[in-house]
Scaffold this motif. Structure first.
Motif, PDB file in Angstrom:
ATOM      1  N   PRO A  81     -53.985  77.870 -67.388  1.00  0.00           N
ATOM      2  CA  PRO A  81     -54.664  77.246 -68.532  1.00  0.00           C
ATOM      3  C   PRO A  81     -55.579  76.127 -68.036  1.00  0.00           C
ATOM      4  N   GLY A  82     -56.676  75.922 -68.742  1.00  0.00           N
ATOM      5  CA  GLY A  82     -57.635  74.912 -68.334  1.00  0.00           C
ATOM      6  C   GLY A  82     -58.637  75.388 -67.314  1.00  0.00           C
ATOM      7  N   PHE A  83     -58.356  76.539 -66.698  1.00  0.00           N
ATOM      8  CA  PHE A  83     -59.261  77.104 -65.704  1.00  0.00           C
ATOM      9  C   PHE A  83     -60.159  78.122 -66.401  1.00  0.00           C
ATOM     10  N   SER A  84     -61.469  77.940 -66.282  1.00  0.00           N
ATOM     11  CA  SER A  84     -62.383  78.735 -67.099  1.00  0.00           C
ATOM     12  C   SER A  84     -62.488  80.180 -66.630  1.00  0.00           C
ATOM     13  N   GLN A  95     -67.291  78.097 -63.080  1.00  0.00           N
ATOM     14  CA  GLN A  95     -65.835  77.995 -63.203  1.00  0.00           C
ATOM     15  C   GLN A  95     -65.448  76.536 -62.996  1.00  0.00           C
ATOM     16  N   THR A  96     -64.796  75.965 -63.982  1.00  0.00           N
ATOM     17  CA  THR A  96     -64.397  74.573 -63.922  1.00  0.00           C
ATOM     18  C   THR A  96     -62.923  74.445 -64.258  1.00  0.00           C
ATOM     19  N   LEU A  97     -62.372  73.275 -64.002  1.00  0.00           N
ATOM     20  CA  LEU A  97     -61.004  72.942 -64.374  1.00  0.00           C
ATOM     21  C   LEU A  97     -61.088  71.761 -65.335  1.00  0.00           C
ATOM     22  N   VAL A 135     -52.064  74.384 -58.696  1.00  0.00           N
ATOM     23  CA  VAL A 135     -53.209  73.851 -59.449  1.00  0.00           C
ATOM     24  C   VAL A 135     -52.757  72.619 -60.221  1.00  0.00           C
ATOM     25  N   ILE A 136     -53.341  71.462 -59.868  1.00  0.00           N
ATOM     26  CA  ILE A 136     -53.137  70.246 -60.647  1.00  0.00           C
ATOM     27  C   ILE A 136     -54.278  70.157 -61.650  1.00  0.00           C
ATOM     28  N   ARG A 137     -53.950  70.163 -62.913  1.00  0.00           N
ATOM     29  CA  ARG A 137     -54.960  70.166 -63.961  1.00  0.00           C
ATOM     30  C   ARG A 137     -55.262  68.731 -64.366  1.00  0.00           C
ATOM     31  N   GLY A 138     -56.468  68.291 -64.076  1.00  0.00           N
ATOM     32  CA  GLY A 138     -56.855  66.915 -64.332  1.00  0.00           C
ATOM     33  C   GLY A 138     -57.075  66.182 -63.022  1.00  0.00           C
ATOM     34  N   GLY A 139     -57.991  65.218 -63.025  1.00  0.00           N
ATOM     35  CA  GLY A 139     -58.364  64.508 -61.818  1.00  0.00           C
ATOM     36  C   GLY A 139     -57.175  63.870 -61.122  1.00  0.00           C
ATOM     37  N   GLY A 149     -61.907  66.944 -61.322  1.00  0.00           N
ATOM     38  CA  GLY A 149     -61.403  67.818 -62.371  1.00  0.00           C
ATOM     39  C   GLY A 149     -60.008  68.333 -62.103  1.00  0.00           C
ATOM     40  N   GLY A 150     -59.556  68.181 -60.877  1.00  0.00           N
ATOM     41  CA  GLY A 150     -58.243  68.673 -60.516  1.00  0.00           C
ATOM     42  C   GLY A 150     -58.233  69.168 -59.089  1.00  0.00           C
ATOM     43  N   LEU A 151     -57.137  69.803 -58.725  1.00  0.00           N
ATOM     44  CA  LEU A 151     -56.921  70.228 -57.346  1.00  0.00           C
ATOM     45  C   LEU A 151     -56.397  71.654 -57.324  1.00  0.00           C
TER      46      LEU A 151
END
Length: 688
Positions: A81-84, A95-97, A135-139, A149-151
Motif C-alpha cells: 500500500p502507498g506504492f503507486s 512510481q512513488t511512495l 518497505v518503510i512507507r514515509g520519509g 518518501g520512504g525506503l
C-alpha cells in the motif's frame, strides 16, 4: 479538495477500527512466523514491534510473483500500500511512495542516484536473487541521503541450512494474443551451504525477453514511455555471490557482490507519433532502431560487512560498499542519446548500546554514514550539456528506543547531514556557459514515533520524521537559468512527514490502517516543457491492509491506497492546483485469495483495481484525467512432479485492454501505449 475533508474521513475510519477489531470470535489463533525487519531501526526488529508503517515482501511472495511479472516495480505495486501503480516498463518514473521519491538499497548499498535521478533503482536486480524486500512507507531520517518518501531495502538471498543445497529452474512465457515473437525464457541456478564457520550463497539467472503485445495482439512500442526505458526484446543477466565467515560466536565477516546487466536490442525501437490520447488511439510500435548504444542498465555492487554482537556490551555493524551504476536511455528524435553514470563508495556504522537507568532500560542506536558519489549525464552521440557532479556526504545520528512500562514504546532521534557537491563548468544546450562551483548543505533532521498497546492484539502508533535530499540537483542546474552554480543551493528539498496508524492481530485475521500527511517547501515536478520546477506542496492519504485466515487452507486479503497532493504555484501559502499523476497515482485496491488444500498444489488469484483521477493541474503529467482499470492474475504450484515443482502463472487473465497510469498521465502521441495483454508462464524448479 480541501485538506480537512479527506483527513476527517480518514480519522473517522481510524477511530472505528478498534470497534471492528473487538468483534472477532475467540477461535483458535493462527500462528505466523516472526518477520524480522532490518531497515526501520537499522537493527533487526520484529515487524509487529516497529513504530512505523512497514511492509515486508518475503521470499516466497517474490518468487511466485516473478511468474506473473518479473520487474520489482510491478511486484511492489501489487503488494505494498502507498506504492503507486506499475509503469509496465523499465523505469521508476511515475512510481512513488506516498507521492514522493524513495531511496532504494540492495543489502544496504544505495541504488538511487539523487544527484541526477536515473529512475532505475528498482530494476537493478533480478527477482531470483531476492530474500525479501522491506518497505518503510514515509520519509526516514535513519538512512537519509534521499529517503524523503520512504525506503525500499532489497535483501539478497541468505545461505540455507545444510552443507550443500542446489536449486535449478527454468521457465518460459508468451502472449496468448500473439504467440510469434513474444516468447520469453529464463534459466536460473541457486547454490548455498555451510561448512564449519564458512557459509556461502550464489544466485545466477539469465532472462531473454521477446516482444510485448497488448490485448488486441498488437506489438507494444519497445520503449512504451517514450524515452524512459522498455523491457521488450532484451537480455538480462543477474549474478549474486555472498561469502560469510564466523570468526567466533559473536563476530562475523561477510562479502557480497552483485552484477546485473539488462540490454535492449529491438527492431521496433523507433519512436512513433501516431498515437492520440484524445481519440484513445494507442501509440503503435515503429520498426527501426536508431539507438547508437543499446539502452539498458548495468549495475555492479560490492560490500564488506563486519558484525560483532558483543563489543564492550554493544552490538556493532560496520559496512563498506562500492556501487557502479550505468543507465543508457533510448534516443529521442532530434536529441542526443543520453546516459547517466553514477559511481559511489561509502561506509555505514551502526552501534546498538543497551542502557540501564535504575529499574528502566532502553536501547541507544548511534552511528555514522559516509557517501562519496560521482554522477554525470553524458551524450553517446553529441555534446555533453550537463555538469559533472561529485558529492561527499557525512552524517551522524543517534536514536533512542525505550519501552513505556507495559503500555507502549517510544522512539526518537536526530540525524545531522553535511553534504558537499562540487559542480563542474558546463555549457547548456542553448549555448550558455555556466561556471561550476561548490554547493554546501548542512541539515539537522528529527524523528519521533511511538506505539500504544491498546490490547494484547491491537496497537496504535504515530510519528513524525524529516527527510532531506539534493533532489535531482543536476537536472535543476541544467534546466534553470542560473547564472552561477551557487544559485542552485535553494533547490534542495526537506520534507516533514506525519502519520497515525492502527494494527491489529486477531485470531483469524490481521489488519492495518494508516493516515499520513507530508509537506515540503521545495517539491519537484515538471512544467509543460519538461523543465524541473520546485514549489511548495502537500500530500495526504490513507492506507489499509487486511489478511483473513478463513480456513486452514484458504487465506483472503488485500490492500487499499488513496492519496491526494496539492501544489502552491506562487508561494503565497494557498495551494492552487493538484499535483500531477506522475506523482499522485489514482486510488488503488488489491485483493487476493490463496488456496492450498493439501501438500500437492496451491493456487493464488489476485486482482488490482486502479481508480479514476480527475486532475486540476497545468504541470506535465497533470493535464489529462486518468481512467480506471481492473486486472486479474493467477498463480499456481504443483509439487513433487519428477521430484520438482511446476509453477504456472497467468498475467491479465481476462485480457483487459487498458493504458497504464503513467502513459495516460503523459498525454502524448508517442507515449500513449497500451499495457500487455494476457501472458502465460510455466516454470519448473528442482532441488538437489
Amino acid at each position: 479538495m480541501e485538506l480537512q475533508r479527506p483527513l476527517a474521513v480518514c480519522l473517522a475510519a481510524l477511530a472505528a477500527f478498534p470497534a471492528i477489531a473487538q468483534t472477532t470470535s475467540e477461535e483458535e489463533t493462527v500462528e505466523l512466523g516472526t518477520i524480522m525487519l532490518e531497515s526501520a531501526t537499522r537493527t533487526e526488529t520484529p515487524v509487529d514491534e516497529t513504530t512505523r508503517s512497514v511492509t515486508v515482501v518475503d521470499r516466497e511472495t517474490v518468487q511466485e510473483q516473478r511468474r506473473v511479472d518479473n520487474n520489482i516495480g510491478d511486484i511492489l505495486s501489487k503488494q505494498v500500500p502507498g506504492f503507486s501503480q506499475s509503469t509496465e516498463a523499465n523505469t521508476d518514473f511515475g512510481q512513488t511512495l506516498r507521492g514522493r521519491t524513495f531511496l532504494t538499497l540492495i543489502d544496504g548499498v544505495p541504488q538511487s542516484t539523487p544527484l541526477r535521478d536515473g529512475r532505475r533503482s528498482l530494476n537493478s536486480i533480478g527477482g531470483e536473487a531476492i530474500e525479501q524486500v522491506e518497505v518503510i512507507r514515509g520519509g526516514t531520517a535513519m538512512y537519509g541521503f534521499g529517503a524523503t518518501g520512504g525506503l525500499v531495502n532489497i535483501i539478497t538471498k541468505r545461505p540455507e541450512v545444510g552443507e550443500f543445497n542446489l536449486e535449478v529452474g527454468t521457465g518460459l512465457s508468451f502472449s496468448t494474443e500473439h504467440g510469434d515473437d513474444s516468447l520469453n525464457w529464463e534459466t536460473n541456478l541457486n547454490a548455498s551451504g555451510r561448512t564449519g564457520r564458512l557459509d556461502y550463497v550464489f544466485s545466477g539467472s539469465f532472462l531473454q525477453r521477446g516482444g510485448r503485445f497488448d490485448a488486441d495482439g498488437d506489438r507494444i512500442p519497445a520503449d512504451p514511455v517514450g524515452a524512459q526505458g522498455g523491457i521488450a526484446d532484451s537480455d538480462t543477466t543477474n549474478l549474486m555471490f555472498k561469502l560469510g565467515y564466523q570468526l567466533d560466536e559473536d563476530q562475523r565477516l561477510e562479502v557480497s557482490t552483485l552484477y546485473y546487466d539488462m540490454a535492449q536490442d529491438s527492431n521496433f525501437a523507433g519512436i512513433s507519433f501516431a498515437g492520440n490520447p484524445d481519440t484513445d488511439t494507442k501509440t503503435p510500435a515503429l520498426r527501426g532502431n536508431f539507438n547508437p548504444v543499446d539502452p539498458g542498465t548495468e549495475n555492479r555492487n560490492l560490500s564488506l560487512t563486519y558484525t560483532n554482537e558483543d563489543l564492550l556490551g554493544s552490538s556493532v555493524d560496520l559496512q563498506f560498499y562500492h556501487a557502479d551504476i550505468d543507465v543508457v536511455y533510448s534516443k529521442f528524435p532530434g536529441f542526443s542519446q543520453t546516459r547517466i553514470a553514477s559511481e559511489k563508495h561509502g561506509a555505514r556504522l551502526t552501534v546498538e548500546t543497551p542502557v540501564t537507568l535504575g529499574a528502566s532500560g532502553f536501547d541507544v542506536i548511534w552511528g555514522f554514514d559516509y557517501l562519496h558519489d560521482e554522477t554525470e549525464q553524458t551524450a553517446t552521440d553529441g555534446p555533453n550539456t550537463s555538469p559533472f557532479l561529485e558529492q561527499d556526504a557525512y552524517a551522524g545520528f543517534v536514536q533512542v528506543n525505550a519501552p513505556v512500562g507495559e503500555i507502549g514504546k517510544l522512539s526518537g532521534g536526530v540525524r545531522h547531514e553535511i553534504i558537499d557537491v562540487d559542480v563542474s563548468d558546463f555549457t547548456r544546450a542553448n549555448g550558455t556557459f555556466v561556471p561550476g562551483g561548490k554547493l554546501e548543505f548542512d541539515e539537522t533532521l528529527f524523528n519521533v514515533s511511538g506505539t500504544l498497546y491498546l490490547s494484547d492484539r491491537t496497537d496504535l502508533y504515530a510519528g513524525f520524521s524529516q527527510g532531506f535530499t539534493v533532489a535531482d540537483i543536476g537536472r535543476s542546474i541544467t534546466d534553470n537559468t542560473f547564472a552561477t552554480t551557487s544559485e542552485a543551493k535553494s533547490e534542495a528539498q526537506k520534507t516533514d512527514n506525519y502519520e497515525i496508524g492502527l494494527r491489529t492481530r486477531q485470531n483469524r485475521w490481521d489488519g492495518t490502517v494508516a493516515v499520513f500527511f507530508n509537506e515540503s517547501d521545495n517539491g519537484a515536478t515538471f512544467d509543460q516543457n519538461l523543465n524541473i520546477v520546485k514549489q511548495p506542496e502537500q500530500i495526504y492519504g490513507v492506507e489499509a491492509t487486511l489478511d483473513v485466515y478463513a480456513t486452514d487452507t484458504l487465506t483472503l486479503g488485500g490492500t487499499f491506497t488513496w492519496l491526494e497532493g496539492e501544489v502552491d504555484l506562487d508561494g503565497d501559502g494557498s495551494f492552487e492546483e493538484d499535483l500531477p499523476s506522475t506523482r499522485i497515482a489514482p486510488a488503488k485496491i488489491t485483493a487476493y485469495a490463496d488456496y492450498a488444500p493439501n501438500d500437492k498444489w496451491r493456487a493464488r488469484l489476485q486482482a488490482l483495481y486502479s481508480g479514476e483521477r480527475n486532475v486540476n493541474s497545468t504541470q506535465f503529467g497533470g493535464t489529462s484525467d486518468i481512467d480506471d482499470y481492473l486486472v486479474f492474475d493467477l498463480y499456481g504450484e504443483i509439487y513433487d512432479v519428477a521430484g520438482g515443482t511446476v509453477e504456472l502463472g497467468i498475467d491479465n487473465i481476462f485480457n483487459a485492454d487498458y493504458t497504464p497510469v503513467i502513459n495516460q498521465a503523459y498525454d502524448l502521441s508517442f507515449a500513449y501505449a497500451r499495457a500487455p495483454g494476457r501472458t502465460v508462464s510455466i516454470g519448473y524448479t528442482k532441488r538437489f
